[in-house]
Scaffold this motif. Structure first.
Motif, PDB file in Angstrom:
ATOM      1  N   VAL A  44      11.330   8.596  -2.924  1.00  0.00           N
ATOM      2  CA  VAL A  44      11.551   8.090  -1.561  1.00  0.00           C
ATOM      3  C   VAL A  44      10.791   6.792  -1.338  1.00  0.00           C
ATOM      4  N   ALA A  45       9.544   6.723  -1.801  1.00  0.00           N
ATOM      5  CA  ALA A  45       8.760   5.496  -1.630  1.00  0.00           C
ATOM      6  C   ALA A  45       9.393   4.330  -2.379  1.00  0.00           C
ATOM      7  N   TYR A  46       9.911   4.592  -3.573  1.00  0.00           N
ATOM      8  CA  TYR A  46      10.556   3.525  -4.341  1.00  0.00           C
ATOM      9  C   TYR A  46      11.828   3.053  -3.646  1.00  0.00           C
ATOM     10  N   ARG A  47      12.617   3.996  -3.138  1.00  0.00           N
ATOM     11  CA  ARG A  47      13.856   3.618  -2.449  1.00  0.00           C
ATOM     12  C   ARG A  47      13.560   2.816  -1.179  1.00  0.00           C
ATOM     13  N   ILE A  48      12.531   3.223  -0.439  1.00  0.00           N
ATOM     14  CA  ILE A  48      12.151   2.472   0.767  1.00  0.00           C
ATOM     15  C   ILE A  48      11.657   1.088   0.389  1.00  0.00           C
ATOM     16  N   SER A  49      10.905   1.006  -0.693  1.00  0.00           N
ATOM     17  CA  SER A  49      10.420  -0.293  -1.169  1.00  0.00           C
ATOM     18  C   SER A  49      11.584  -1.206  -1.512  1.00  0.00           C
ATOM     19  N   CYS A  50      12.572  -0.687  -2.217  1.00  0.00           N
ATOM     20  CA  CYS A  50      13.756  -1.492  -2.568  1.00  0.00           C
ATOM     21  C   CYS A  50      14.533  -1.903  -1.323  1.00  0.00           C
ATOM     22  N   ARG A  51      14.693  -0.970  -0.386  1.00  0.00           N
ATOM     23  CA  ARG A  51      15.417  -1.289   0.847  1.00  0.00           C
ATOM     24  C   ARG A  51      14.718  -2.388   1.634  1.00  0.00           C
ATOM     25  N   GLU A  52      13.396  -2.305   1.735  1.00  0.00           N
ATOM     26  CA  GLU A  52      12.648  -3.320   2.481  1.00  0.00           C
ATOM     27  C   GLU A  52      12.674  -4.667   1.772  1.00  0.00           C
ATOM     28  N   ARG A  53      12.671  -4.651   0.430  1.00  0.00           N
ATOM     29  CA  ARG A  53      12.789  -5.928  -0.301  1.00  0.00           C
ATOM     30  C   ARG A  53      14.132  -6.585  -0.029  1.00  0.00           C
ATOM     31  N   ARG A  54      15.194  -5.765  -0.006  1.00  0.00           N
ATOM     32  CA  ARG A  54      16.523  -6.323   0.304  1.00  0.00           C
ATOM     33  C   ARG A  54      16.545  -6.899   1.718  1.00  0.00           C
ATOM     34  N   LYS A  55      15.943  -6.188   2.660  1.00  0.00           N
ATOM     35  CA  LYS A  55      15.888  -6.702   4.036  1.00  0.00           C
ATOM     36  C   LYS A  55      15.145  -8.024   4.099  1.00  0.00           C
ATOM     37  N   LEU A  56      14.004  -8.100   3.418  1.00  0.00           N
ATOM     38  CA  LEU A  56      13.236  -9.344   3.416  1.00  0.00           C
ATOM     39  C   LEU A  56      14.020 -10.483   2.793  1.00  0.00           C
ATOM     40  N   LEU A  57      14.778 -10.186   1.753  1.00  0.00           N
ATOM     41  CA  LEU A  57      15.600 -11.213   1.111  1.00  0.00           C
ATOM     42  C   LEU A  57      16.666 -11.712   2.076  1.00  0.00           C
ATOM     43  N   ILE A  58      17.296 -10.799   2.781  1.00  0.00           N
ATOM     44  CA  ILE A  58      18.321 -11.196   3.755  1.00  0.00           C
ATOM     45  C   ILE A  58      17.697 -12.000   4.879  1.00  0.00           C
ATOM     46  N   TYR A  59      16.543 -11.532   5.390  1.00  0.00           N
ATOM     47  CA  TYR A  59      15.876 -12.272   6.470  1.00  0.00           C
ATOM     48  C   TYR A  59      15.427 -13.642   5.992  1.00  0.00           C
ATOM     49  N   LYS A  60      14.990 -13.740   4.731  1.00  0.00           N
ATOM     50  CA  LYS A  60      14.559 -15.029   4.190  1.00  0.00           C
ATOM     51  C   LYS A  60      15.731 -16.000   4.158  1.00  0.00           C
ATOM     52  N   ILE A  61      16.885 -15.514   3.726  1.00  0.00           N
ATOM     53  CA  ILE A  61      18.071 -16.375   3.695  1.00  0.00           C
ATOM     54  C   ILE A  61      18.433 -16.802   5.108  1.00  0.00           C
ATOM     55  N   PRO A  93       0.799  -1.224   0.000  1.00  0.00           N
ATOM     56  CA  PRO A  93       0.000   0.000   0.000  1.00  0.00           C
ATOM     57  C   PRO A  93       0.834   1.278   0.000  1.00  0.00           C
ATOM     58  N   TYR A  94       1.994   1.273   0.678  1.00  0.00           N
ATOM     59  CA  TYR A  94       2.770   2.516   0.778  1.00  0.00           C
ATOM     60  C   TYR A  94       3.197   3.013  -0.602  1.00  0.00           C
ATOM     61  N   LEU A  95       3.808   2.153  -1.381  1.00  0.00           N
ATOM     62  CA  LEU A  95       4.251   2.560  -2.717  1.00  0.00           C
ATOM     63  C   LEU A  95       3.055   2.864  -3.606  1.00  0.00           C
ATOM     64  N   GLY A  96       2.000   2.073  -3.516  1.00  0.00           N
ATOM     65  CA  GLY A  96       0.817   2.286  -4.349  1.00  0.00           C
ATOM     66  C   GLY A  96       0.105   3.592  -4.037  1.00  0.00           C
ATOM     67  N   ILE A  97      -0.119   3.866  -2.748  1.00  0.00           N
ATOM     68  CA  ILE A  97      -0.801   5.105  -2.353  1.00  0.00           C
ATOM     69  C   ILE A  97       0.064   6.315  -2.686  1.00  0.00           C
ATOM     70  N   THR A  98       1.372   6.198  -2.475  1.00  0.00           N
ATOM     71  CA  THR A  98       2.264   7.305  -2.805  1.00  0.00           C
ATOM     72  C   THR A  98       2.227   7.607  -4.299  1.00  0.00           C
ATOM     73  N   LEU A  99       2.285   6.561  -5.111  1.00  0.00           N
ATOM     74  CA  LEU A  99       2.200   6.756  -6.571  1.00  0.00           C
ATOM     75  C   LEU A  99       0.870   7.387  -6.952  1.00  0.00           C
ATOM     76  N   LEU A 100      -0.212   6.872  -6.408  1.00  0.00           N
ATOM     77  CA  LEU A 100      -1.542   7.383  -6.744  1.00  0.00           C
ATOM     78  C   LEU A 100      -1.684   8.853  -6.356  1.00  0.00           C
ATOM     79  N   CYS A 101      -1.341   9.180  -5.100  1.00  0.00           N
ATOM     80  CA  CYS A 101      -1.483  10.570  -4.638  1.00  0.00           C
ATOM     81  C   CYS A 101      -0.577  11.512  -5.418  1.00  0.00           C
ATOM     82  N   SER A 102       0.655  11.101  -5.650  1.00  0.00           N
ATOM     83  CA  SER A 102       1.597  11.973  -6.342  1.00  0.00           C
ATOM     84  C   SER A 102       1.205  12.181  -7.797  1.00  0.00           C
TER      85      SER A 102
END
Length: 196
Positions: free
Chosen positions: A154-171, A105-114
């Motif tokens: 900013v929303a895209y960068r946060i999205s990428c950062r969180e995906r990297r974190k999830l990948l690391i946590y998954k490993i 929702p964060y990236l989607g709502i940010t894209l929509l509002c912007s």
């Protein structure tokens, strides 16, 4: 005399180290809290530019501007759009956790509002700039556009950062679960070797 110079040099070195530490902390704070800083800037900057554009801005003149609102000439809607955009993005950001920040929702709502605010400002700009405008009006439009694009970045960068974190946590989770199970494949191979 030499002792005094050494003490002064130590103080200067300590001051430089403290300054470098503070700059590093401020930079990391800006990187971590970029969405919050951007929301605050998006809320305050267009309103400040509007108050420069309309010198005698008060509650009475604000209500008069709202009553006499004309899409083609009124500038009161640009700060209102920025405030609404900021509040919506901030609320969604506060409600989201790691997985939702990564692709939700964060990236989607940010894209929509912007994008909606960019479309609104783009449609309004030819009407306003058709008349003679000053530097503050141009700054008002440009700030709205730049801050909308800033929210997306900013929303895209946060999205990428969180995906990297999830990948690391998954490993890490897979590694921990393999240890918890006692490496069943290794035990199975070991038993096959012993049988042979």
């Amino acid at each position: 005399m030499g002792l005094c110079k050494v003490e002064k040099a130590r103080r200067v070195l300590r001051a430089v180290k403290t300054l470098v530490f503070l700059i590093t902390m401020l930079a990391s704070l800006l990187l971590i809290s970029a969405p919050i800083i951007l929301v605050i800037t998006d809320t305050l900057l267009p309103s400040a530019l509007l108050s420069v554009s309309i010198p005698s801005l008060s509650v009475d003149t604000l209500s008069t501007h709202l009553k006499n609102y004309d899409f083609r000439y009124s500038l009161i809607d640009i700060p209102l759009i920025s405030i609404i955009r900021s509040v919506a993005i901030f609320c969604v950001y506060c409600l989201c956790d790691g997985p939702r920040l990564s692709r939700g929702p964060y990236l989607g709502i940010t894209l929509l509002c912007s994008v909606l605010s960019l479309v609104f400002v783009s449609i309004k700009a030819p009407y306003v700039f058709g008349a003679q405008v000053g530097l503050t009006e141009v700054a008002l439009f440009m700030s709205s556009i730049v801050l909308a694009v800033g929210h997306i970045v900013v929303a895209y960068r946060i999205s990428c950062r969180e995906r990297r974190k999830l990948l690391i946590y998954k490993i890490d989770i897979e590694a921990v679960s393999a240890c918890a199970k006692g490496f069943p494949t290794y035990n199975k191979l070991l038993q096959e070797v012993r049988v042979k």
